[in-house]
Design a protein around this motif. Structure first.
Motif, PDB file in Angstrom:
ATOM      1  N   GLY A 129       0.683  -0.922   0.041  1.00 22.64           N
ATOM      2  CA  GLY A 129      -0.083  -0.054  -0.253  1.00 22.64           C
ATOM      3  C   GLY A 129       0.736   0.934   0.067  1.00 22.64           C
ATOM      4  O   GLY A 129       0.165   2.391   0.392  1.00 22.64           O
ATOM      5  N   GLY A 130       2.093   1.467  -0.302  1.00 15.86           N
ATOM      6  CA  GLY A 130       2.904   2.398  -0.517  1.00 15.86           C
ATOM      7  C   GLY A 130       2.880   2.411  -1.580  1.00 15.86           C
ATOM      8  O   GLY A 130       2.225   2.556  -2.727  1.00 15.86           O
ATOM      9  N   VAL A 131       3.680   4.384  -1.421  1.00 12.91           N
ATOM     10  CA  VAL A 131       2.876   5.246  -2.749  1.00 12.91           C
ATOM     11  C   VAL A 131       4.056   5.062  -3.523  1.00 12.91           C
ATOM     12  O   VAL A 131       5.670   5.625  -2.718  1.00 12.91           O
ATOM     13  CB  VAL A 131       2.714   6.405  -2.383  1.00 12.91           C
ATOM     14  N   ILE A 132       5.024   5.157  -4.613  1.00  8.78           N
ATOM     15  CA  ILE A 132       6.098   5.468  -5.106  1.00  8.78           C
ATOM     16  C   ILE A 132       6.012   6.442  -5.840  1.00  8.78           C
ATOM     17  O   ILE A 132       5.283   6.578  -6.518  1.00  8.78           O
ATOM     18  CB  ILE A 132       6.047   4.294  -6.896  1.00  8.78           C
ATOM     19  N   HIS A 133       7.206   6.871  -5.345  1.00  9.75           N
ATOM     20  CA  HIS A 133       7.421   8.250  -6.384  1.00  9.75           C
ATOM     21  C   HIS A 133       9.076   8.061  -6.740  1.00  9.75           C
ATOM     22  O   HIS A 133       9.810   7.993  -6.420  1.00  9.75           O
ATOM     23  CB  HIS A 133       7.525   9.548  -5.372  1.00  9.75           C
TER      24      HIS A 133
END
Length: 370
Positions: A129-133
């Motif tokens: 559930g992390g967010v990739i930047h």
């Protein structure tokens, strides 16, 4: 009758395969490849002493592998002049990345990486559930300064750098990487993926500091040691960071045979030097093939060469498909502008000759379709 109740996160995710294996491609096409040059494997194979050790261990596979990998960690600690508490083993770097993401990334947490960089990290981050930047490559290199700036901007839990890089094969020197470590924002952990380090020039890796909690370094037996199928790698880091892996890792995830093979491989220093020389010669051979076909070979510190096809991603994909039709398996970077390239593993003369013979025809076919 109802089925299993998957989590809302899992239900929200698409089915994802970071890499389609050559075996799957062979099944789909109905015949094997003549040259397997796309998976960054070592076509020179593992050390014979490792094969012997694994064969001997096969008779003992009724026993679980040592969950502490004690003998192997002791030898690695000696090699790196660190404590055993600074090392954790895992099922390759991919398995270690999965454990680390599980430790650090909750839903909504930020992770920073390069656009078009190694995709397995992104796979694990999405799974928790992390967010990739992402930040783009700069001059076919991962942009250390931009990665750090983005990590500070989004308060990233993790920031990832592969040095040498996959898929471009480029690298930064030790001073540049150390400067990146020094600039890591508070609360961020730098993942330094050094899977290809054995192939890189001296001065590529900064000195290992076992007490630095800002960086965790990942190494593997898959590349220079030719043991990709054994699935074994390790992480080097500060003891408090490494200790956290015990909370989530698969304690029996490294097989008995893999541990025996890796331990034997560490002693094969003359064999390793010979293999590195073969890889260097293979890179030179591939660079020459590229030049002969009016392509540009990007200078590489890995066991592969990334070749600029001179046009766009559509053209490079046509070259890739034409090579596959000629039974040559290679891959290419996924994201523009890197997708103007194809990526070819260095190997023995037989495979190099097959690629050399097929490439002109593949380029001709791609030009016809362009």
């Amino acid at each position: 009758m109802t089925g299993p109740r998957f989590t809302p996160l899992v239900n929200s995710l698409p089915a994802t395969v970071p890499f389609v294996g050559p075996e799957a491609l062979e099944r789909a096409r109905g015949r094997p490849f003549a040259a397997r040059l796309g998976a960054n494997e070592s076509l020179f194979g593992p050390p014979p002493v490792a094969v012997e050790a694994m064969a001997k261990a096969a008779a003992e596979l009724w026993q679980y592998g040592d969950p502490e990998s004690w003998d192997l960690r002791a030898e690695l600690a000696n090699i790196h002049a660190v404590g055993m508490e600074n090392i954790v083993m895992g099922s390759g770097i991919d398995g270690l990345l999965g454990s680390l993401v599980r430790l650090c990334v909750a839903p909504g947490d930020a992770v920073v990486t390069s656009l078009g960089g190694y995709p397995t990290l992104n796979y694990h981050v999405a799974g928790y559930g992390g967010v990739i930047h992402t930040v783009p490559f700069r001059g076919d290199h991962e942009d250390c300064d931009a990665l750090i700036a983005k990590a500070a901007e989004v308060e990233a839990k993790l920031v990832y750098l592969a040095n040498p890089d996959n898929p471009m094969g480029t690298w930064h020197d030790a001073a540049k990487v150390q400067a990146m470590i020094e600039a890591v924002p508070d609360g961020t952990l730098l993942i330094l993926d050094e899977a290809y380090l054995e192939f890189a020039p001296q001065g590529t890796a900064p000195a290992v500091n076992p007490d630095d909690p800002r960086v965790i370094r990942m190494r593997t037996f898959s590349k220079a040691y030719g043991m990709a199928g054994a699935r074994i790698g390790y992480a080097l880091g500060a003891a408090p960071v490494i200790a956290e892996f015990a909370k989530v890792r698969n304690h029996f995830g490294v097989s008995r045979a893999s541990q025996a093979g890796a331990l034997a491989a560490l002693g094969a220093t003359a064999w390793l030097a010979e293999t590195k020389a073969k890889v260097a010669a293979g890179r030179d051979r591939l660079a020459g093939i590229a030049r002969a076909n009016q392509m540009t070979a990007i200078r590489s510190a890995t066991n592969f060469v990334t070749m600029d096809c001179g046009k766009d991603g559509e053209f490079a994909r046509a070259v890739l498909a034409a090579l596959a039709d000629l039974d040559i398996f290679v891959r290419m970077p996924f994201v523009a502008p890197g997708d103007r390239c194809i990526r070819v593993s260095a190997g023995p003369e037989r495979e190099m000759a097959l690629f050399e013979a097929a490439l002109p025809q593949a380029l001709k076919t791609a030009h016809t379709k362009a």
